[in-house]
Design a protein around this motif. Structure first.
Motif, PDB file in Angstrom:
ATOM      1  N   ALA A 107       0.852  -1.188   0.000  1.00 62.29           N
ATOM      2  CA  ALA A 107       0.000   0.000   0.000  1.00 62.29           C
ATOM      3  C   ALA A 107       0.885   1.233   0.000  1.00 62.29           C
ATOM      4  N   ALA A 108       0.421   2.294  -0.651  1.00 68.34           N
ATOM      5  CA  ALA A 108       1.228   3.504  -0.763  1.00 68.34           C
ATOM      6  C   ALA A 108       0.348   4.747  -0.704  1.00 68.34           C
ATOM      7  N   LEU A 109       0.862   5.778  -0.048  1.00 70.59           N
ATOM      8  CA  LEU A 109       0.232   7.096  -0.069  1.00 70.59           C
ATOM      9  C   LEU A 109       0.900   7.909  -1.168  1.00 70.59           C
ATOM     10  N   LEU A 110       0.122   8.326  -2.155  1.00 72.50           N
ATOM     11  CA  LEU A 110       0.667   9.017  -3.326  1.00 72.50           C
ATOM     12  C   LEU A 110      -0.076  10.320  -3.570  1.00 72.50           C
ATOM     13  N   THR A 111       0.586  11.223  -4.246  1.00 70.40           N
ATOM     14  CA  THR A 111      -0.071  12.454  -4.673  1.00 70.40           C
ATOM     15  C   THR A 111      -1.090  12.100  -5.748  1.00 70.40           C
ATOM     16  N   ALA A 112      -2.348  12.446  -5.505  1.00 67.65           N
ATOM     17  CA  ALA A 112      -3.420  12.038  -6.419  1.00 67.65           C
ATOM     18  C   ALA A 112      -3.212  12.582  -7.827  1.00 67.65           C
ATOM     19  N   ALA A 113      -2.622  13.766  -7.951  1.00 67.88           N
ATOM     20  CA  ALA A 113      -2.412  14.364  -9.268  1.00 67.88           C
ATOM     21  C   ALA A 113      -1.427  13.577 -10.115  1.00 67.88           C
ATOM     22  N   ASP A 114      -0.635  12.706  -9.477  1.00 72.59           N
ATOM     23  CA  ASP A 114       0.349  11.912 -10.213  1.00 72.59           C
ATOM     24  C   ASP A 114      -0.230  10.606 -10.756  1.00 72.59           C
ATOM     25  N   LEU A 115      -1.459  10.283 -10.405  1.00 71.16           N
ATOM     26  CA  LEU A 115      -2.046   9.007 -10.794  1.00 71.16           C
ATOM     27  C   LEU A 115      -2.655   9.078 -12.190  1.00 71.16           C
ATOM     28  N   VAL A 116      -2.512   7.996 -12.928  1.00 69.19           N
ATOM     29  CA  VAL A 116      -3.099   7.878 -14.266  1.00 69.19           C
ATOM     30  C   VAL A 116      -4.055   6.698 -14.237  1.00 69.19           C
ATOM     31  N   GLU A 117      -5.300   6.910 -14.601  1.00 70.83           N
ATOM     32  CA  GLU A 117      -6.277   5.823 -14.572  1.00 70.83           C
ATOM     33  C   GLU A 117      -5.965   4.784 -15.651  1.00 70.83           C
ATOM     34  N   VAL A 118      -6.113   3.540 -15.270  1.00 71.25           N
ATOM     35  CA  VAL A 118      -5.912   2.428 -16.203  1.00 71.25           C
ATOM     36  C   VAL A 118      -7.265   2.112 -16.845  1.00 71.25           C
ATOM     37  N   LYS A 290       9.725  21.397  -9.868  1.00 72.49           N
ATOM     38  CA  LYS A 290       9.437  21.220  -8.447  1.00 72.49           C
ATOM     39  C   LYS A 290       7.952  20.918  -8.242  1.00 72.49           C
ATOM     40  N   PRO A 291       7.617  20.238  -7.136  1.00 72.22           N
ATOM     41  CA  PRO A 291       6.194  19.982  -6.851  1.00 72.22           C
ATOM     42  C   PRO A 291       5.381  21.265  -6.855  1.00 72.22           C
ATOM     43  N   ASP A 292       4.181  21.175  -7.410  1.00 67.85           N
ATOM     44  CA  ASP A 292       3.237  22.303  -7.472  1.00 67.85           C
ATOM     45  C   ASP A 292       3.691  23.443  -8.379  1.00 67.85           C
ATOM     46  N   SER A 293       4.738  23.222  -9.177  1.00 71.48           N
ATOM     47  CA  SER A 293       5.169  24.243 -10.129  1.00 71.48           C
ATOM     48  C   SER A 293       4.447  24.063 -11.454  1.00 71.48           C
ATOM     49  N   ALA A 294       4.498  25.089 -12.295  1.00 70.44           N
ATOM     50  CA  ALA A 294       3.898  24.995 -13.625  1.00 70.44           C
ATOM     51  C   ALA A 294       4.577  23.897 -14.437  1.00 70.44           C
ATOM     52  N   LYS A 295       5.881  23.738 -14.253  1.00 69.92           N
ATOM     53  CA  LYS A 295       6.598  22.672 -14.957  1.00 69.92           C
ATOM     54  C   LYS A 295       6.073  21.297 -14.552  1.00 69.92           C
ATOM     55  N   ARG A 296       5.802  21.112 -13.252  1.00 68.10           N
ATOM     56  CA  ARG A 296       5.302  19.824 -12.804  1.00 68.10           C
ATOM     57  C   ARG A 296       3.922  19.542 -13.388  1.00 68.10           C
ATOM     58  N   GLU A 297       3.091  20.559 -13.497  1.00 68.50           N
ATOM     59  CA  GLU A 297       1.765  20.359 -14.086  1.00 68.50           C
ATOM     60  C   GLU A 297       1.876  19.978 -15.555  1.00 68.50           C
ATOM     61  N   ALA A 298       2.790  20.621 -16.280  1.00 64.05           N
ATOM     62  CA  ALA A 298       2.994  20.281 -17.692  1.00 64.05           C
ATOM     63  C   ALA A 298       3.552  18.870 -17.831  1.00 64.05           C
ATOM     64  N   PHE A 299       4.454  18.500 -16.935  1.00 62.13           N
ATOM     65  CA  PHE A 299       5.032  17.147 -16.939  1.00 62.13           C
ATOM     66  C   PHE A 299       3.941  16.113 -16.710  1.00 62.13           C
ATOM     67  N   ARG A 300       3.071  16.370 -15.726  1.00 63.85           N
ATOM     68  CA  ARG A 300       1.985  15.431 -15.437  1.00 63.85           C
ATOM     69  C   ARG A 300       1.045  15.288 -16.627  1.00 63.85           C
ATOM     70  N   ALA A 301       0.728  16.412 -17.263  1.00 64.52           N
ATOM     71  CA  ALA A 301      -0.188  16.361 -18.412  1.00 64.52           C
ATOM     72  C   ALA A 301       0.418  15.564 -19.556  1.00 64.52           C
ATOM     73  N   ARG A 302       1.711  15.774 -19.807  1.00 62.01           N
ATOM     74  CA  ARG A 302       2.395  15.037 -20.880  1.00 62.01           C
ATOM     75  C   ARG A 302       2.457  13.550 -20.556  1.00 62.01           C
ATOM     76  N   MET A 303       2.792  13.220 -19.313  1.00 59.92           N
ATOM     77  CA  MET A 303       2.863  11.823 -18.900  1.00 59.92           C
ATOM     78  C   MET A 303       1.497  11.152 -19.022  1.00 59.92           C
ATOM     79  N   ARG A 304       0.458  11.845 -18.569  1.00 55.37           N
ATOM     80  CA  ARG A 304      -0.893  11.264 -18.611  1.00 55.37           C
ATOM     81  C   ARG A 304      -1.322  11.030 -20.058  1.00 55.37           C
ATOM     82  N   THR A 305      -1.066  11.987 -20.933  1.00 50.50           N
ATOM     83  CA  THR A 305      -1.433  11.850 -22.345  1.00 50.50           C
ATOM     84  C   THR A 305      -0.710  10.664 -22.982  1.00 50.50           C
ATOM     85  N   ASP A 306       0.594  10.578 -22.767  1.00 50.07           N
ATOM     86  CA  ASP A 306       1.396   9.545 -23.422  1.00 50.07           C
ATOM     87  C   ASP A 306       1.106   8.157 -22.849  1.00 50.07           C
TER      88      ASP A 306
END
Length: 354
Positions: A107-118, A290-306
Protein backbone atom coordinates in the motif's frame (compact mmCIF):
# COMPACT_ATOMS: atom_id res chain seq x y z
CA UNK A 1 -12.46 0.95 2.91
CA UNK A 2 -14.30 4.26 3.09
CA UNK A 3 -13.12 7.25 1.06
CA UNK A 4 -12.13 8.99 4.27
CA UNK A 5 -9.90 6.39 5.91
CA UNK A 6 -9.88 6.85 9.68
CA UNK A 7 -7.58 4.04 10.81
CA UNK A 8 -3.97 3.58 9.83
CA UNK A 9 -3.16 0.93 7.23
CA UNK A 10 -0.21 -1.38 7.76
CA UNK A 11 1.88 -1.80 4.62
CA UNK A 12 4.37 -4.58 4.01
CA UNK A 13 7.31 -3.27 2.03
CA UNK A 14 10.68 -4.37 0.70
CA UNK A 15 13.56 -2.32 2.07
CA UNK A 16 16.93 -1.82 0.39
CA UNK A 17 19.20 -1.25 3.42
CA UNK A 18 22.42 -0.41 1.57
CA UNK A 19 24.78 -1.67 -1.12
CA UNK A 20 23.82 -5.30 -0.78
CA UNK A 21 23.29 -8.38 -2.92
CA UNK A 22 19.65 -9.17 -3.74
CA UNK A 23 19.63 -11.52 -0.75
CA UNK A 24 20.19 -8.46 1.46
CA UNK A 25 16.72 -7.07 0.74
CA UNK A 26 14.46 -7.27 3.79
CA UNK A 27 10.75 -7.10 4.50
CA UNK A 28 9.33 -4.56 6.94
CA UNK A 29 5.96 -3.27 8.01
CA UNK A 30 4.98 0.37 8.32
CA UNK A 31 1.80 2.07 9.48
CA UNK A 32 0.38 4.52 6.94
CA UNK A 33 -1.87 7.34 8.14
CA UNK A 34 -5.08 8.39 6.43
CA UNK A 35 -4.48 10.34 3.21
CA UNK A 36 -3.66 14.01 3.71
CA UNK A 37 -4.92 16.79 1.48
CA UNK A 38 -4.20 15.99 -2.18
CA UNK A 39 -3.23 12.39 -1.44
CA UNK A 40 -4.67 8.99 -2.31
CA UNK A 41 -4.14 5.67 -0.57
CA UNK A 42 -3.46 2.98 -3.18
CA UNK A 43 -3.61 -0.76 -2.51
CA UNK A 44 -0.84 -2.07 -4.75
CA UNK A 45 -1.75 -4.89 -7.12
CA UNK A 46 1.39 -5.04 -9.23
CA UNK A 47 4.89 -3.58 -9.30
CA UNK A 48 8.06 -4.80 -10.99
CA UNK A 49 11.83 -5.09 -11.20
CA UNK A 50 13.58 -2.67 -13.53
CA UNK A 51 17.16 -1.73 -14.36
CA UNK A 52 16.85 1.16 -11.90
CA UNK A 53 16.62 -1.14 -8.88
CA UNK A 54 19.70 -3.07 -9.98
CA UNK A 55 21.58 0.22 -10.26
CA UNK A 56 20.24 1.55 -6.96
CA UNK A 57 21.33 -1.48 -4.93
CA UNK A 58 24.86 -0.77 -6.17
CA UNK A 59 24.50 2.94 -5.38
CA UNK A 60 24.81 3.71 -9.10
CA UNK A 61 21.52 5.39 -9.97
CA UNK A 62 21.94 9.13 -10.25
CA UNK A 63 19.68 10.97 -7.83
CA UNK A 64 18.66 7.94 -5.76
CA UNK A 65 17.79 8.58 -2.08
CA UNK A 66 20.04 7.72 0.83
CA UNK A 67 19.87 4.18 2.19
CA UNK A 68 17.69 2.66 3.55
CA UNK A 69 14.68 3.11 1.28
CA UNK A 70 11.92 1.18 -0.46
CA UNK A 71 12.69 0.56 -4.16
CA UNK A 72 10.08 0.27 -6.89
CA UNK A 73 9.99 2.58 -9.91
CA UNK A 74 6.27 2.23 -10.67
CA UNK A 75 3.10 0.49 -9.56
CA UNK A 76 -0.52 -0.33 -10.37
CA UNK A 77 -3.24 -0.51 -7.75
CA UNK A 78 -6.73 0.32 -6.58
CA UNK A 79 -7.48 3.63 -4.86
CA UNK A 80 -8.79 2.75 -1.39
CA UNK A 81 -9.24 6.25 0.03
CA UNK A 82 -8.57 9.88 -0.79
CA UNK A 83 -7.73 12.94 1.25
CA UNK A 84 -9.34 16.38 1.27
CA UNK A 85 -9.45 18.09 -2.09
CA UNK A 86 -9.39 14.87 -4.14
CA UNK A 87 -12.38 13.74 -6.18
CA UNK A 88 -14.01 10.80 -4.34
CA UNK A 89 -14.91 9.27 -7.72
CA UNK A 90 -11.30 8.10 -7.83
CA UNK A 91 -11.97 5.58 -5.03
CA UNK A 92 -12.24 2.07 -6.43
CA UNK A 93 -10.47 2.96 -9.67
CA UNK A 94 -7.38 1.13 -10.92
CA UNK A 95 -4.53 3.57 -11.36
CA UNK A 96 -0.88 3.60 -12.43
CA UNK A 97 1.88 5.67 -10.88
CA UNK A 98 5.47 6.51 -11.77
CA UNK A 99 7.20 6.62 -8.39
CA UNK A 100 10.98 6.22 -8.92
CA UNK A 101 11.11 4.67 -5.43
CA UNK A 102 8.51 3.27 -3.03
CA UNK A 103 6.69 0.89 -5.34
CA UNK A 104 7.67 -2.40 -3.66
CA UNK A 105 4.92 -2.29 -1.08
CA UNK A 106 1.39 -3.52 -0.45
CA UNK A 107 0.00 0.00 0.00
CA UNK A 108 1.23 3.50 -0.76
CA UNK A 109 0.23 7.10 -0.07
CA UNK A 110 0.67 9.02 -3.33
CA UNK A 111 -0.07 12.45 -4.67
CA UNK A 112 -3.42 12.04 -6.42
CA UNK A 113 -2.41 14.36 -9.27
CA UNK A 114 0.35 11.91 -10.21
CA UNK A 115 -2.05 9.01 -10.79
CA UNK A 116 -3.10 7.88 -14.27
CA UNK A 117 -6.28 5.82 -14.57
CA UNK A 118 -5.91 2.43 -16.20
CA UNK A 119 -8.62 1.78 -18.83
CA UNK A 120 -11.19 -0.90 -18.09
CA UNK A 121 -10.27 -4.30 -19.48
CA UNK A 122 -6.54 -4.03 -18.70
CA UNK A 123 -5.25 -6.18 -15.84
CA UNK A 124 -2.77 -4.89 -13.27
CA UNK A 125 0.22 -6.94 -14.45
CA UNK A 126 -0.34 -5.99 -18.07
CA UNK A 127 -0.59 -2.31 -17.16
CA UNK A 128 2.51 -2.56 -14.98
CA UNK A 129 4.66 -3.64 -17.96
CA UNK A 130 3.89 -0.33 -19.68
CA UNK A 131 4.38 2.38 -17.06
CA UNK A 132 8.05 3.35 -17.00
CA UNK A 133 8.86 1.03 -19.92
CA UNK A 134 5.98 2.14 -22.12
CA UNK A 135 6.35 5.80 -21.26
CA UNK A 136 10.09 5.68 -21.91
CA UNK A 137 9.69 3.79 -25.19
CA UNK A 138 6.87 5.97 -26.51
CA UNK A 139 8.49 9.29 -25.63
CA UNK A 140 11.87 8.27 -27.06
CA UNK A 141 10.25 7.07 -30.26
CA UNK A 142 7.78 9.91 -30.79
CA UNK A 143 9.05 12.92 -28.82
CA UNK A 144 12.84 12.43 -29.11
CA UNK A 145 13.44 10.63 -32.42
CA UNK A 146 10.06 11.42 -34.07
CA UNK A 147 10.17 8.14 -35.99
CA UNK A 148 7.92 7.97 -39.05
CA UNK A 149 6.54 5.17 -41.20
CA UNK A 150 9.11 3.79 -43.63
CA UNK A 151 12.13 4.62 -41.48
CA UNK A 152 14.59 2.06 -40.12
CA UNK A 153 15.47 1.96 -36.44
CA UNK A 154 18.01 0.00 -34.41
CA UNK A 155 17.02 -1.03 -30.87
CA UNK A 156 19.79 -2.28 -28.60
CA UNK A 157 18.51 -4.74 -26.02
CA UNK A 158 15.36 -5.48 -28.00
CA UNK A 159 14.26 -8.25 -25.60
CA UNK A 160 14.51 -6.17 -22.44
CA UNK A 161 11.80 -4.34 -20.54
CA UNK A 162 12.02 -1.09 -22.52
CA UNK A 163 13.29 -2.75 -25.71
CA UNK A 164 10.41 -5.21 -25.97
CA UNK A 165 7.91 -2.33 -25.84
CA UNK A 166 9.98 -0.06 -28.07
CA UNK A 167 10.16 -2.56 -30.93
CA UNK A 168 6.38 -3.04 -30.84
CA UNK A 169 5.70 0.70 -30.85
CA UNK A 170 8.14 1.23 -33.71
CA UNK A 171 6.54 -1.53 -35.77
CA UNK A 172 3.08 -0.14 -35.02
CA UNK A 173 4.31 3.23 -36.30
CA UNK A 174 5.28 1.61 -39.59
CA UNK A 175 9.04 1.53 -39.06
CA UNK A 176 11.42 -1.25 -39.96
CA UNK A 177 13.09 -2.57 -36.79
CA UNK A 178 16.51 -4.12 -36.31
CA UNK A 179 17.08 -5.36 -32.76
CA UNK A 180 20.06 -6.73 -30.86
CA UNK A 181 19.42 -9.54 -28.38
CA UNK A 182 20.66 -12.86 -27.10
CA UNK A 183 20.03 -15.54 -29.77
CA UNK A 184 17.58 -17.29 -27.42
CA UNK A 185 15.19 -14.38 -28.02
CA UNK A 186 15.52 -14.22 -31.80
CA UNK A 187 12.58 -16.45 -32.62
CA UNK A 188 10.23 -14.39 -30.44
CA UNK A 189 11.54 -11.16 -31.97
CA UNK A 190 11.10 -12.46 -35.51
CA UNK A 191 7.51 -13.35 -34.63
CA UNK A 192 6.96 -9.69 -33.78
CA UNK A 193 8.49 -8.52 -37.06
CA UNK A 194 11.95 -7.58 -35.78
CA UNK A 195 15.15 -8.39 -37.67
CA UNK A 196 17.34 -9.72 -34.82
CA UNK A 197 21.11 -9.61 -34.46
CA UNK A 198 23.17 -11.41 -31.82
CA UNK A 199 24.27 -8.64 -29.45
CA UNK A 200 27.50 -10.51 -28.74
CA UNK A 201 28.79 -10.94 -32.30
CA UNK A 202 32.07 -9.05 -32.90
CA UNK A 203 30.94 -7.85 -36.34
CA UNK A 204 27.65 -6.38 -35.07
CA UNK A 205 28.25 -3.04 -36.80
CA UNK A 206 29.02 -4.75 -40.09
CA UNK A 207 25.83 -6.77 -39.83
CA UNK A 208 23.77 -3.63 -39.22
CA UNK A 209 25.36 -2.03 -42.28
CA UNK A 210 24.47 -5.09 -44.36
CA UNK A 211 20.83 -4.61 -43.37
CA UNK A 212 20.92 -0.80 -43.68
CA UNK A 213 23.76 0.20 -46.04
CA UNK A 214 22.98 3.93 -45.83
CA UNK A 215 22.66 3.83 -42.04
CA UNK A 216 19.61 3.79 -39.80
CA UNK A 217 17.25 6.65 -39.03
CA UNK A 218 17.39 6.16 -35.27
CA UNK A 219 19.32 4.17 -32.67
CA UNK A 220 18.07 3.61 -29.13
CA UNK A 221 21.05 2.81 -26.90
CA UNK A 222 20.74 1.72 -23.25
CA UNK A 223 24.36 0.65 -22.83
CA UNK A 224 26.23 3.96 -22.72
CA UNK A 225 29.99 4.01 -22.63
CA UNK A 226 31.77 3.05 -25.84
CA UNK A 227 28.52 1.77 -27.32
CA UNK A 228 27.18 5.25 -28.06
CA UNK A 229 30.09 6.02 -30.39
CA UNK A 230 29.29 2.94 -32.45
CA UNK A 231 25.59 3.79 -32.37
CA UNK A 232 26.27 7.31 -33.65
CA UNK A 233 28.36 5.96 -36.53
CA UNK A 234 25.52 3.64 -37.56
CA UNK A 235 23.17 6.57 -38.20
CA UNK A 236 22.44 7.82 -41.68
CA UNK A 237 23.15 11.46 -42.60
CA UNK A 238 20.06 12.78 -40.78
CA UNK A 239 19.66 10.10 -38.11
CA UNK A 240 18.98 10.46 -34.40
CA UNK A 241 20.71 8.72 -31.51
CA UNK A 242 18.79 8.44 -28.25
CA UNK A 243 20.85 7.24 -25.29
CA UNK A 244 18.86 6.43 -22.16
CA UNK A 245 21.03 4.53 -19.70
CA UNK A 246 24.58 3.47 -18.89
CA UNK A 247 23.92 -0.24 -18.36
CA UNK A 248 27.42 -1.15 -19.54
CA UNK A 249 28.80 0.67 -16.48
CA UNK A 250 26.52 -1.02 -13.97
CA UNK A 251 29.31 -2.82 -12.12
CA UNK A 252 31.81 0.05 -12.05
CA UNK A 253 32.90 1.06 -8.56
CA UNK A 254 33.75 4.70 -9.20
CA UNK A 255 31.14 7.46 -8.70
CA UNK A 256 28.37 7.25 -11.28
CA UNK A 257 28.85 10.89 -12.31
CA UNK A 258 32.29 10.00 -13.66
CA UNK A 259 30.53 7.81 -16.22
CA UNK A 260 27.43 9.92 -16.75
CA UNK A 261 29.01 13.33 -17.35
CA UNK A 262 31.40 12.17 -20.12
CA UNK A 263 28.43 10.56 -21.88
CA UNK A 264 26.46 13.82 -21.79
CA UNK A 265 29.53 15.75 -22.97
CA UNK A 266 29.98 13.41 -25.92
CA UNK A 267 26.33 13.66 -26.97
CA UNK A 268 26.43 17.46 -26.69
CA UNK A 269 29.68 17.71 -28.66
CA UNK A 270 28.26 15.71 -31.57
CA UNK A 271 25.40 18.19 -31.92
CA UNK A 272 27.91 20.97 -32.56
CA UNK A 273 29.54 19.13 -35.46
CA UNK A 274 28.70 20.24 -39.03
CA UNK A 275 26.31 17.35 -39.42
CA UNK A 276 22.56 16.86 -39.66
CA UNK A 277 22.71 13.99 -37.20
CA UNK A 278 21.31 14.51 -33.72
CA UNK A 279 22.15 12.93 -30.35
CA UNK A 280 20.41 13.24 -26.99
CA UNK A 281 20.02 11.63 -23.59
CA UNK A 282 16.49 10.69 -22.56
CA UNK A 283 15.37 10.96 -18.94
CA UNK A 284 11.75 10.12 -18.14
CA UNK A 285 11.84 12.78 -15.37
CA UNK A 286 13.21 15.58 -17.57
CA UNK A 287 11.22 18.77 -17.15
CA UNK A 288 9.39 17.57 -14.04
CA UNK A 289 10.26 20.71 -12.10
CA UNK A 290 9.44 21.22 -8.45
CA UNK A 291 6.19 19.98 -6.85
CA UNK A 292 3.24 22.30 -7.47
CA UNK A 293 5.17 24.24 -10.13
CA UNK A 294 3.90 25.00 -13.63
CA UNK A 295 6.60 22.67 -14.96
CA UNK A 296 5.30 19.82 -12.80
CA UNK A 297 1.76 20.36 -14.09
CA UNK A 298 2.99 20.28 -17.69
CA UNK A 299 5.03 17.15 -16.94
CA UNK A 300 1.99 15.43 -15.44
CA UNK A 301 -0.19 16.36 -18.41
CA UNK A 302 2.40 15.04 -20.88
CA UNK A 303 2.86 11.82 -18.90
CA UNK A 304 -0.89 11.26 -18.61
CA UNK A 305 -1.43 11.85 -22.34
CA UNK A 306 1.40 9.54 -23.42
CA UNK A 307 0.74 6.75 -20.92
CA UNK A 308 -2.99 6.77 -21.67
CA UNK A 309 -2.16 6.44 -25.37
CA UNK A 310 0.09 3.45 -24.67
CA UNK A 311 -2.62 1.85 -22.52
CA UNK A 312 -5.10 2.36 -25.36
CA UNK A 313 -2.76 0.57 -27.76
CA UNK A 314 -2.63 -2.35 -25.33
CA UNK A 315 -6.42 -2.42 -24.91
CA UNK A 316 -6.91 -2.32 -28.69
CA UNK A 317 -4.54 -5.24 -29.26
CA UNK A 318 -1.90 -3.20 -31.08
CA UNK A 319 0.55 -3.78 -28.24
CA UNK A 320 1.16 -6.94 -26.22
CA UNK A 321 2.25 -6.97 -22.58
CA UNK A 322 5.47 -8.98 -22.28
CA UNK A 323 5.71 -10.58 -18.83
CA UNK A 324 8.92 -12.50 -18.26
CA UNK A 325 8.05 -13.89 -14.82
CA UNK A 326 5.86 -13.20 -11.79
CA UNK A 327 6.92 -13.37 -8.15
CA UNK A 328 5.19 -12.54 -4.87
CA UNK A 329 6.50 -9.37 -3.23
CA UNK A 330 8.05 -11.48 -0.47
CA UNK A 331 10.35 -13.05 -3.10
CA UNK A 332 11.74 -9.77 -4.42
CA UNK A 333 15.28 -11.05 -3.93
CA UNK A 334 14.67 -14.02 -6.27
CA UNK A 335 13.01 -11.69 -8.80
CA UNK A 336 16.02 -9.36 -8.78
CA UNK A 337 18.42 -12.28 -9.12
CA UNK A 338 16.52 -13.45 -12.20
CA UNK A 339 16.49 -9.93 -13.64
CA UNK A 340 20.27 -9.73 -13.30
CA UNK A 341 20.95 -13.30 -14.43
CA UNK A 342 22.86 -13.85 -17.66
CA UNK A 343 20.83 -17.03 -18.08
CA UNK A 344 17.47 -15.27 -18.12
CA UNK A 345 15.44 -16.86 -20.90
CA UNK A 346 12.19 -14.88 -20.96
CA UNK A 347 11.33 -11.72 -22.80
CA UNK A 348 9.73 -8.76 -21.03
CA UNK A 349 9.26 -7.49 -17.50
CA UNK A 350 9.53 -9.29 -14.16
CA UNK A 351 6.45 -8.63 -12.06
CA UNK A 352 6.16 -8.45 -8.28
CA UNK A 353 2.63 -9.12 -7.01
CA UNK A 354 1.88 -7.85 -3.50
Amino acid sequence: MNAAAEAAVTATEVVLPGKVAPSGLRLAQRALPAPAAGQALVRVESTAVSFAESAMRRGRYYGQPSFPFVPGYDLVGIVEAVGPGVDHALVGRRVAALTKTGGWTTAALLTAADLVEVPDGIGPDEAETLIVNGLTAYQMLQRSAKVRAGQTVLVLGAAGGVGSVLVQLALDAGARVIGTANPRHHEALRALGVEPIDYGRPDLAARVRELAPAGVDAVFDHLGGASVTLSYRLLNRTGTLVSYSIAAKLDDTRPVLLDFLPLLAKLTFWNYLPSRKHASFYDVWAGAGKPDSAKREAFRARMRTDLTHVFDLLRDGRLTAKIAARFPLSEAAAAMELAESSGRTNLGKIILAP
